[in-house]
Design a protein around this motif. Structure first.
Motif, PDB file in Angstrom:
ATOM      1  N   GLU A 111       0.791  -1.218   0.000  1.00 52.06           N
ATOM      2  CA  GLU A 111       0.000   0.000   0.000  1.00 52.06           C
ATOM      3  C   GLU A 111       0.834   1.283   0.000  1.00 52.06           C
ATOM      4  OE1 GLU A 111      -0.350  -1.714   4.212  1.00 52.06           O
ATOM      5  OE2 GLU A 111      -0.043  -2.382   2.174  1.00 52.06           O
ATOM      6  N   VAL A 112       2.156   1.176   0.130  1.00 50.88           N
ATOM      7  CA  VAL A 112       2.989   2.374   0.090  1.00 50.88           C
ATOM      8  C   VAL A 112       3.382   2.624  -1.354  1.00 50.88           C
ATOM      9  CG1 VAL A 112       5.128   3.419   0.876  1.00 50.88           C
ATOM     10  CG2 VAL A 112       3.917   1.825   2.356  1.00 50.88           C
ATOM     11  N   GLU A 113       3.259   3.851  -1.811  1.00 48.08           N
ATOM     12  CA  GLU A 113       3.705   4.089  -3.175  1.00 48.08           C
ATOM     13  C   GLU A 113       4.482   5.392  -3.280  1.00 48.08           C
ATOM     14  OE1 GLU A 113       0.741   6.579  -5.757  1.00 48.08           O
ATOM     15  OE2 GLU A 113       0.367   4.414  -5.744  1.00 48.08           O
ATOM     16  N   TRP A 114       5.339   5.414  -4.272  1.00 50.86           N
ATOM     17  CA  TRP A 114       6.214   6.549  -4.480  1.00 50.86           C
ATOM     18  C   TRP A 114       5.417   7.683  -5.132  1.00 50.86           C
ATOM     19  CZ3 TRP A 114      10.456   7.196  -2.130  1.00 50.86           C
ATOM     20  CH2 TRP A 114      11.404   8.111  -2.590  1.00 50.86           C
ATOM     21  N   PRO A 115       5.512   8.917  -4.622  1.00 49.33           N
ATOM     22  CA  PRO A 115       4.703   9.984  -5.228  1.00 49.33           C
ATOM     23  C   PRO A 115       5.090  10.277  -6.672  1.00 49.33           C
ATOM     24  CG  PRO A 115       6.086  10.831  -3.428  1.00 49.33           C
ATOM     25  CD  PRO A 115       6.297   9.371  -3.468  1.00 49.33           C
ATOM     26  N   GLU A 116       4.113  10.645  -7.454  1.00 49.78           N
ATOM     27  CA  GLU A 116       4.346  11.033  -8.851  1.00 49.78           C
ATOM     28  C   GLU A 116       4.005  12.505  -8.990  1.00 49.78           C
ATOM     29  OE1 GLU A 116       2.235   8.900 -11.825  1.00 49.78           O
ATOM     30  OE2 GLU A 116       3.966   7.653 -12.220  1.00 49.78           O
ATOM     31  N   LEU A 150       1.929  15.791  -2.702  1.00 50.29           N
ATOM     32  CA  LEU A 150       2.709  16.934  -2.225  1.00 50.29           C
ATOM     33  C   LEU A 150       2.933  16.836  -0.719  1.00 50.29           C
ATOM     34  CD1 LEU A 150       4.038  19.499  -3.292  1.00 50.29           C
ATOM     35  CD2 LEU A 150       1.936  20.731  -2.800  1.00 50.29           C
ATOM     36  N   GLU A 151       1.899  16.381  -0.018  1.00 48.44           N
ATOM     37  CA  GLU A 151       2.041  16.191   1.434  1.00 48.44           C
ATOM     38  C   GLU A 151       3.100  15.117   1.712  1.00 48.44           C
ATOM     39  OE1 GLU A 151       0.863  17.619   4.137  1.00 48.44           O
ATOM     40  OE2 GLU A 151      -0.443  19.084   3.161  1.00 48.44           O
ATOM     41  N   GLU A 152       3.104  14.049   0.919  1.00 51.68           N
ATOM     42  CA  GLU A 152       4.108  12.995   1.075  1.00 51.68           C
ATOM     43  C   GLU A 152       5.508  13.574   0.876  1.00 51.68           C
ATOM     44  OE1 GLU A 152       3.425   8.955   0.669  1.00 51.68           O
ATOM     45  OE2 GLU A 152       2.357  10.051   2.239  1.00 51.68           O
ATOM     46  N   ASP A 153       5.624  14.392  -0.158  1.00 50.26           N
ATOM     47  CA  ASP A 153       6.909  15.024  -0.446  1.00 50.26           C
ATOM     48  C   ASP A 153       7.328  15.949   0.692  1.00 50.26           C
ATOM     49  OD1 ASP A 153       8.278  14.192  -2.685  1.00 50.26           O
ATOM     50  OD2 ASP A 153       7.071  15.358  -4.082  1.00 50.26           O
ATOM     51  N   TRP A 154       6.337  16.665   1.218  1.00 45.52           N
ATOM     52  CA  TRP A 154       6.624  17.587   2.318  1.00 45.52           C
ATOM     53  C   TRP A 154       7.104  16.796   3.541  1.00 45.52           C
ATOM     54  CZ3 TRP A 154       4.033  17.829   7.075  1.00 45.52           C
ATOM     55  CH2 TRP A 154       4.436  18.877   7.900  1.00 45.52           C
ATOM     56  N   GLY A 161      15.292  15.989   4.767  1.00 49.89           N
ATOM     57  CA  GLY A 161      15.893  17.268   4.377  1.00 49.89           C
ATOM     58  C   GLY A 161      15.667  17.592   2.902  1.00 49.89           C
ATOM     59  N   HIS A 162      14.958  16.723   2.189  1.00 52.11           N
ATOM     60  CA  HIS A 162      14.612  16.985   0.783  1.00 52.11           C
ATOM     61  C   HIS A 162      13.344  16.214   0.464  1.00 52.11           C
ATOM     62  CE1 HIS A 162      16.120  12.971   0.055  1.00 52.11           C
ATOM     63  NE2 HIS A 162      17.204  13.303   0.729  1.00 52.11           N
ATOM     64  N   PRO A 163      12.549  16.666  -0.514  1.00 48.21           N
ATOM     65  CA  PRO A 163      11.325  15.927  -0.844  1.00 48.21           C
ATOM     66  C   PRO A 163      11.653  14.514  -1.327  1.00 48.21           C
ATOM     67  CG  PRO A 163      11.421  18.041  -1.993  1.00 48.21           C
ATOM     68  CD  PRO A 163      12.759  17.828  -1.384  1.00 48.21           C
ATOM     69  N   LEU A 164      10.660  13.618  -1.266  1.00 48.03           N
ATOM     70  CA  LEU A 164      10.906  12.251  -1.755  1.00 48.03           C
ATOM     71  C   LEU A 164      11.239  12.282  -3.239  1.00 48.03           C
ATOM     72  CD1 LEU A 164       8.072  10.189  -0.026  1.00 48.03           C
ATOM     73  CD2 LEU A 164      10.464  10.443   0.654  1.00 48.03           C
ATOM     74  N   THR A 165      10.546  13.124  -3.999  1.00 49.57           N
ATOM     75  CA  THR A 165      10.859  13.226  -5.431  1.00 49.57           C
ATOM     76  C   THR A 165      12.021  14.210  -5.587  1.00 49.57           C
ATOM     77  OG1 THR A 165       9.134  14.898  -5.747  1.00 49.57           O
ATOM     78  CG2 THR A 165       8.534  12.608  -6.198  1.00 49.57           C
ATOM     79  N   SER A 166      11.727  15.464  -5.795  1.00 52.74           N
ATOM     80  CA  SER A 166      12.775  16.495  -5.914  1.00 52.74           C
ATOM     81  C   SER A 166      12.088  17.848  -5.723  1.00 52.74           C
ATOM     82  CB  SER A 166      13.424  16.443  -7.301  1.00 52.74           C
ATOM     83  OG  SER A 166      12.449  16.744  -8.292  1.00 52.74           O
ATOM     84  N   TYR A 167      12.869  18.885  -5.495  1.00 53.78           N
ATOM     85  CA  TYR A 167      12.262  20.214  -5.361  1.00 53.78           C
ATOM     86  C   TYR A 167      11.655  20.673  -6.688  1.00 53.78           C
ATOM     87  CZ  TYR A 167      13.507  21.186  -0.566  1.00 53.78           C
ATOM     88  OH  TYR A 167      13.562  21.157   0.801  1.00 53.78           O
TER      89      TYR A 167
END
Ligand code: B12
Length: 451
Positions: A111-116, A150-154, A161-167
């Motif tokens: 159920e965990v997925e990488w943000p797109e 976006l919340e996941e990235d935040w 110290g950095h978003p899961l994807t990128s800034y």
């Protein structure tokens, strides 16, 4: 009378005042070439391409409709279900085929997925630019998905110290939500503001210009749409001015902000903040871009350049005038590259800072290839030559094939490393493996680097 007409047109079409001056034919040809690439069913649809077609001055409305249908098909499959349904245990939506390996690398359970964040943001920006405008209803669940990513990235940025994807993707997310007039938490915006303020956008081998520009566009949108309070709006305004000032100061002798590919992004900031006509740096960048249009050979890079050549920024997606659109563009098929006679020999070096061989060369061999071969052809030739001790893997991305594994060593998003492409002694290439064409005697380095 004609003067009145010119003035009237200027008042009606303010965005076009920033467009390429007197280069209508070259820009039109670039648009038509992108349309030709978009018509190829073998290529996965890319939301940036749709955005570029929609932001152009001339259109092939039927062709754009078909492209939108393909995009919808791809995104509908992934985001057709509501977020609530998808986030129930073991009910995560299927990963996009191109993201399968990335998603599984990071998943600890089904159920965990990488943000797109970035891809979905670009798609939502595209949906805002359709003619006629789409009903907001069906888009709501996509907007909710983006807010969730976006919340996941935040959360990732707080943890690592950095978003899961990128800034870059984080900024695209804020921008797209803003264009859809969806509010995001102040803390989410403040994280981007802080990253901009502390100069956290660069990475080894890459400049920060692309990311800084997307962040500044997001700030410009939040201010324009009045989606934040007065105090934050003032801070966003100051950040935007700082980004613009830094871009002007860092503009190269060649007229570029960063390199030829980041320049269109930077120019969008001048368009979105209504400074393209008053800022001489914008005119210099436009001239440099026009002199180097042949650098834009791929669909992805062309799609990023076209909006500014038409004097438009991504903030203009919401102000399309459907009834005034010219349905006059016809696709041009891409021309095959001319064949060059003879062979060249390239030295291929692989470096990894990882144990068991810190800083040493894992591979160093000359590789003969036909003249005009790409770096991808060099890698294929190296893999085919005796004693078969070179191996590599690629992943398909909208930018082309991305070198993901060399000699069995996989670069991972999780570890934030990548196979950097360099030409000796130490210059990072500005193109990917499919587009870079090495010359005779050149030494090419594949280096496992951090970003
Ligand atoms: C972040 C970023 C990276 C990160 C991606 C990591 C990550 N997980 O986010 C890292 C540091 C790994 C990276 C690497 C490279 N990058 Co880069 N990258 C970007 C940037 C700033 C944003 C991409 C993005 O997130 N797009 C949004 C998402 C939604 O779109 P996407 O297409 O799905 O994005 C993925 C792919 O594009 C891929 N990717 C990133 N860069 C590149 C480059 C190439 C050639 C390919 C095929 C794929 C690829 O990673 C993205 C994230 O998964 C863009 C800037 C821009 N203007 O586009 C440059 C950009 C795409 N990169 C560029 C380049 C040149 C490279 C490198 C070739 C640099 C080098 N000399 O090694 C390498 C790729 C080498 C390889 N192994 O094949 C150029 C491409 C120009 C061109 N002619 O096509 C750009 C435009 C920057 C620039 N202004 O020059 N990059």
């Amino acid at each position: 009378m004609w003067l009145l007409l010119v003035l009237l047109q200027a008042a009606v079409l303010p965005a076009q005042l920033c467009e390429a001056p007197g280069e209508v034919a070259a820009v039109r040809a670039l648009s038509a070439r992108l349309l030709g690439l978009a018509a190829d069913p073998a290529r996965d649809p890319d939301p940036s391409v749709y955005l570029a077609l929609r932001l152009a001055r001339e259109h092939d409305l039927r062709g754009e409709e078909r492209y939108l249908a393909r995009l919808r098909d791809a995104f509908q499959r992934r985001y057709g279900r509501s977020l609530q349904a998808a986030s129930r245990p073991h009910a995560a939506p299927h990963s996009h085929p191109q993201r399968d390996s990335a998603a599984t690398q990071h998943s600890t359970s089904a159920e965990v997925e990488w943000p797109e964040t970035g891809r979905l943001a670009l798609y939502l920006l595209g949906l805002r630019a359709t003619c006629p405008p789409l009903e907001p209803g069906p888009q709501r669940s996509l907007v909710t998905w983006l807010k969730y990513y976006l919340e996941e990235d935040w959360a990732g940025s707080r943890q690592h110290g950095h978003p899961l994807t990128s800034y870059y993707q984080y900024s695209l997310g804020v921008l797209a939500l803003c264009v859809h007039r969806k509010r995001v938490r102040e803390e989410v915006i403040r994280r981007l503001l802080a990253a901009e303020h502390h100069g956290r956008f660069g990475h080894a081998g890459g400049s920060a210009v692309d990311t800084e520009a997307v962040a500044a566009l997001a700030f410009a949108c939040l201010q324009r749409e009045r989606l934040v309070g007065a105090r934050l709006a003032a801070e966003l305004g100051a950040a935007m001015r700082a980004v613009r000032r830094r871009m002007v100061e860092a503009q190269g002798q060649d007229g570029f902000f960063g390199n030829v590919y980041s320049t269109p992004w930077a120019m969008q900031v001048f368009i979105a903040t209504h400074t393209c006509r008053t800022q001489p740096a914008y005119g210099r960048a436009m001239a440099a871009l026009l002199e180097n249009l042949d650098a834009f050979t791929t669909a992805a890079t062309t799609a990023q350049a076209l909006p500014v050549l038409h004097g438009r920024s991504y903030l203009d997606v919401a102000s399309t005038r459907c009834r005034e659109e010219l349905d006059t563009l016809t696709p041009i098929s891409p021309e095959p590259l001319p064949e060059l006679p003879g062979n060249v020999t390239v030295r291929l070096v692989v470096e990894s800072p990882e144990p068991p061989c810190p800083q040493c060369q894992l591979y160093d061999r000359p590789v003969p290839v036909p003249a005009g071969a790409s770096l991808l052809d060099v890698l294929k030739a190296a893999a085919a030559q005796e004693p078969h001790n070179f191996m590599f893997d690629t992943q398909d991305t909208p930018q082309g094939p991305f070198l993901s594994r060399v000699l069995g060593l996989e670069a991972r998003q999780q570890k934030r490393n990548y196979w950097q492409l360099l030409t000796a002694p130490n210059t990072s290439l500005q193109m990917g493996i499919a587009d870079y064409r090495p010359h005779d005697g050149e030494t090419l380095i594949l280096r496992l680097s951090e970003w």
